[in-house]
Design a protein around this motif. Structure first.
Motif, PDB file in Angstrom:
ATOM      1  N   VAL A   2       1.115  -2.238  -9.699  1.00 22.76           N
ATOM      2  CA  VAL A   2       0.339  -1.534  -8.688  1.00 22.76           C
ATOM      3  C   VAL A   2      -1.078  -2.176  -9.072  1.00 22.76           C
ATOM      4  CG1 VAL A   2      -1.189   0.630  -8.438  1.00 22.76           C
ATOM      5  CG2 VAL A   2       1.326   0.656  -8.788  1.00 22.76           C
ATOM      6  N   ARG A   3      -1.520  -2.684 -10.108  1.00 21.82           N
ATOM      7  CA  ARG A   3      -2.812  -3.279 -10.230  1.00 21.82           C
ATOM      8  C   ARG A   3      -2.899  -4.540  -9.637  1.00 21.82           C
ATOM      9  NH1 ARG A   3      -5.770  -4.834 -15.749  1.00 21.82           N
ATOM     10  NH2 ARG A   3      -7.438  -5.995 -14.899  1.00 21.82           N
ATOM     11  N   ASP A   7      -5.662  -5.472  -6.724  1.00 19.63           N
ATOM     12  CA  ASP A   7      -6.322  -6.523  -6.796  1.00 19.63           C
ATOM     13  C   ASP A   7      -6.220  -7.343  -5.787  1.00 19.63           C
ATOM     14  OD1 ASP A   7      -7.249  -5.560  -9.416  1.00 19.63           O
ATOM     15  OD2 ASP A   7      -6.025  -7.031 -10.473  1.00 19.63           O
ATOM     16  N   ARG A   8      -5.123  -7.810  -5.033  1.00 22.41           N
ATOM     17  CA  ARG A   8      -4.783  -8.474  -3.985  1.00 22.41           C
ATOM     18  C   ARG A   8      -5.542  -7.951  -2.630  1.00 22.41           C
ATOM     19  NH1 ARG A   8      -1.705  -8.200   0.105  1.00 22.41           N
ATOM     20  NH2 ARG A   8      -0.640  -6.372  -0.905  1.00 22.41           N
ATOM     21  N   LEU A   9      -5.502  -6.499  -2.426  1.00 20.80           N
ATOM     22  CA  LEU A   9      -5.902  -5.805  -1.359  1.00 20.80           C
ATOM     23  C   LEU A   9      -7.482  -6.141  -1.536  1.00 20.80           C
ATOM     24  CD1 LEU A   9      -3.831  -2.746  -0.993  1.00 20.80           C
ATOM     25  CD2 LEU A   9      -4.032  -4.631   0.590  1.00 20.80           C
ATOM     26  N   ALA A  30      -7.283   3.125  -1.624  1.00 20.95           N
ATOM     27  CA  ALA A  30      -7.693   4.453  -1.962  1.00 20.95           C
ATOM     28  C   ALA A  30      -6.544   5.334  -1.963  1.00 20.95           C
ATOM     29  CB  ALA A  30      -8.940   4.990  -1.105  1.00 20.95           C
ATOM     30  N   THR A  31      -5.657   4.957  -0.886  1.00 18.15           N
ATOM     31  CA  THR A  31      -4.192   5.743  -1.048  1.00 18.15           C
ATOM     32  C   THR A  31      -3.492   5.260  -2.252  1.00 18.15           C
ATOM     33  OG1 THR A  31      -4.272   5.800   1.376  1.00 18.15           O
ATOM     34  CG2 THR A  31      -2.183   6.066   0.201  1.00 18.15           C
ATOM     35  N   ILE A  32      -3.511   3.941  -2.622  1.00 16.66           N
ATOM     36  CA  ILE A  32      -2.659   3.556  -3.818  1.00 16.66           C
ATOM     37  C   ILE A  32      -3.304   4.479  -5.130  1.00 16.66           C
ATOM     38  CG2 ILE A  32      -2.023   1.759  -5.418  1.00 16.66           C
ATOM     39  CD1 ILE A  32      -2.027   0.011  -2.674  1.00 16.66           C
ATOM     40  N   VAL A  33      -4.481   4.341  -5.286  1.00 17.11           N
ATOM     41  CA  VAL A  33      -5.184   4.837  -6.489  1.00 17.11           C
ATOM     42  C   VAL A  33      -5.046   6.385  -6.491  1.00 17.11           C
ATOM     43  CG1 VAL A  33      -7.514   5.092  -7.553  1.00 17.11           C
ATOM     44  CG2 VAL A  33      -6.690   3.083  -6.660  1.00 17.11           C
ATOM     45  N   ALA A  34      -5.053   6.977  -5.349  1.00 16.77           N
ATOM     46  CA  ALA A  34      -5.129   8.657  -5.306  1.00 16.77           C
ATOM     47  C   ALA A  34      -3.582   8.841  -5.926  1.00 16.77           C
ATOM     48  CB  ALA A  34      -5.464   8.993  -4.122  1.00 16.77           C
ATOM     49  N   GLU A  35      -2.646   7.976  -5.353  1.00 17.84           N
ATOM     50  CA  GLU A  35      -1.173   8.431  -5.620  1.00 17.84           C
ATOM     51  C   GLU A  35      -0.945   7.950  -6.933  1.00 17.84           C
ATOM     52  OE1 GLU A  35       0.859   6.302  -2.690  1.00 17.84           O
ATOM     53  OE2 GLU A  35       0.620   7.769  -1.329  1.00 17.84           O
ATOM     54  N   GLN A  36      -1.465   6.881  -7.663  1.00 19.90           N
ATOM     55  CA  GLN A  36      -0.822   6.367  -8.884  1.00 19.90           C
ATOM     56  C   GLN A  36      -1.915   6.667 -10.077  1.00 19.90           C
ATOM     57  OE1 GLN A  36       1.958   4.640  -9.517  1.00 19.90           O
ATOM     58  NE2 GLN A  36       2.095   4.957  -7.049  1.00 19.90           N
TER      59      GLN A  36
END
Length: 80
Positions: A2-3, A7-9, A30-36
């Motif tokens: 995920v990181r 980082d790529r995005l 933001a979606t990834i961070v909120a989910e993970q």
């Protein structure tokens, strides 16, 4: 995993000059961070700020009251 994706995005977003594409990339981050990433809020800050009426642009938030200090301006005359 995920990181690396975040980082790529973020790297892509930082180089993006088209605002709509940049927003899409940050929305995806933001979606990834909120989910993970679990977040537990331990308190909700409720502060009172005193400032002169001449101060324009003062807009504190719960985490950092000086976050937009670069926008603060003093008007020439107080508004009543």
């Amino acid at each position: 995993m995920v990181r690396r994706r975040v980082d790529r995005l973020e790297g892509e977003a930082l180089t993006q000059t088209v605002l709509s594409r940049r927003k899409r990339l940050y929305r995806e981050i933001a979606t990834i961070v909120a989910e993970q990433v679990p977040i537990v809020y331990l308190f909700n800050a409720d502060y009172v700020y005193a400032y002169r009426k001449r101060l324009r642009g003062f807009s504190p938030n719960a985490f950092l009251p000086t976050w937009n200090a670069y926008r603060w301006k003093l008007s020439d005359a107080p508004q009543l």
